[in-house]
Design an enzyme around this catalytic site. Structure first.
Site, mmCIF file in Angstrom:
data_model
loop_
_atom_site.group_PDB
_atom_site.id
_atom_site.type_symbol
_atom_site.label_atom_id
_atom_site.label_comp_id
_atom_site.label_asym_id
_atom_site.label_seq_id
_atom_site.Cartn_x
_atom_site.Cartn_y
_atom_site.Cartn_z
ATOM 1 N N CYS A 23 24.987 6.015 45.757
ATOM 2 C CA CYS A 23 26.123 5.285 45.182
ATOM 3 C C CYS A 23 26.147 5.384 43.660
ATOM 4 C CB CYS A 23 26.063 3.811 45.582
ATOM 5 S SG CYS A 23 26.160 3.525 47.357
ATOM 6 N N HIS A 68 44.418 5.045 47.130
ATOM 7 C CA HIS A 68 44.414 6.486 46.858
ATOM 8 C C HIS A 68 44.272 6.766 45.370
ATOM 9 C CE1 HIS A 68 45.521 6.886 51.040
ATOM 10 N NE2 HIS A 68 45.361 8.190 50.942
ATOM 11 N N GLU A 136 33.515 -3.119 51.692
ATOM 12 C CA GLU A 136 33.444 -1.668 51.506
ATOM 13 C C GLU A 136 33.197 -0.981 52.844
ATOM 14 O OE1 GLU A 136 31.837 -1.107 46.942
ATOM 15 O OE2 GLU A 136 30.409 -0.939 48.595
#
Length: 200
Positions: A23, A68, A136
């Site tokens: 990450c 997006h 998430e």
């Protein structure tokens, strides 16, 4: 009384300084889920806390602005920032590191502002965003509460200009002043008409 509305968006980021090197060192993405909880002290003329359709307006526009897009911390190298700005139409520059916890605080901050600046006309009660959850993945979430915005350890992370949207995102807003209204000093910015059909 509390109601909940679920929103979704897809985005990429890097979470610097964390223990998970996948990450911390790589651009990666998530299918985010954002749960918004709204509390009221009474019901409106439709016996609702707040019509869910009204939560599909300004709140949804704000959350979908993150969809997006690549989100990046403003502490990234200038080279990295310029690359994103030159090669992505949709991006969000943030003044905080992009953890789920930071997202939860940020959404709570701005959605609270949106709700406070909204004028409803169906005899709604006293409304407030009581909490926001950000997922998430399916395995965990971060949740922020109104009291967190008063906690000095948290509130320093979020402020009126902690996010900046690319022009490509702003171009899709029907109201080009949408974000400026959210952070303005105006107390009433978003107006919602009374439903046409009412039974006394």
């Amino acid at each position: 009384m509390v109601i909940r509305r679920l929103y979704q968006f897809c985005a990429s980021h890097v979470v610097r300084n964390c223990s998970s090197l996948k990450c911390a060192q790589n651009i990666h993405g998530h299918n985010y889920e954002v749960e918004v909880f709204i509390e009221t002290n009474r019901l409106d003329n439709a016996n609702m806390a707040l019509d869910f359709g009204l939560m599909q307006q300004e709140m949804q526009v704000f959350i979908e602005s993150f969809d997006h897009a690549h989100h990046f911390w403003d502490k990234e190298s200038l080279e990295f920032q310029r690359f994103i700005e030159n090669h992505c139409v949709r991006y969000v520059k943030c003044s905080f590191n992009l953890s789920a916890e930071s997202y939860a605080l940020m959404f709570l901050y701005y959605l609270t502002k949106i709700l406070q600046k909204s004028v409803f006309s169906n005899d709604e009660g006293e409304l407030k965003v009581s909490s926001v959850r950000v997922h998430e993945t399916k395995n965990g979430y971060a949740e922020s509460f109104l009291k967190d915005l008063e906690n000095p350890h948290f509130k320093s992370l979020v402020h009126d200009h902690c996010v900046s949207f690319s022009q490509g995102i702003q171009n899709l807003w029907h109201d080009k002043d949408f974000f400026n209204k959210i952070i303005s000093d105006e107390k009433q910015c978003f107006f919602h008409a009374k439903p046409l059909h009412q039974i006394p």
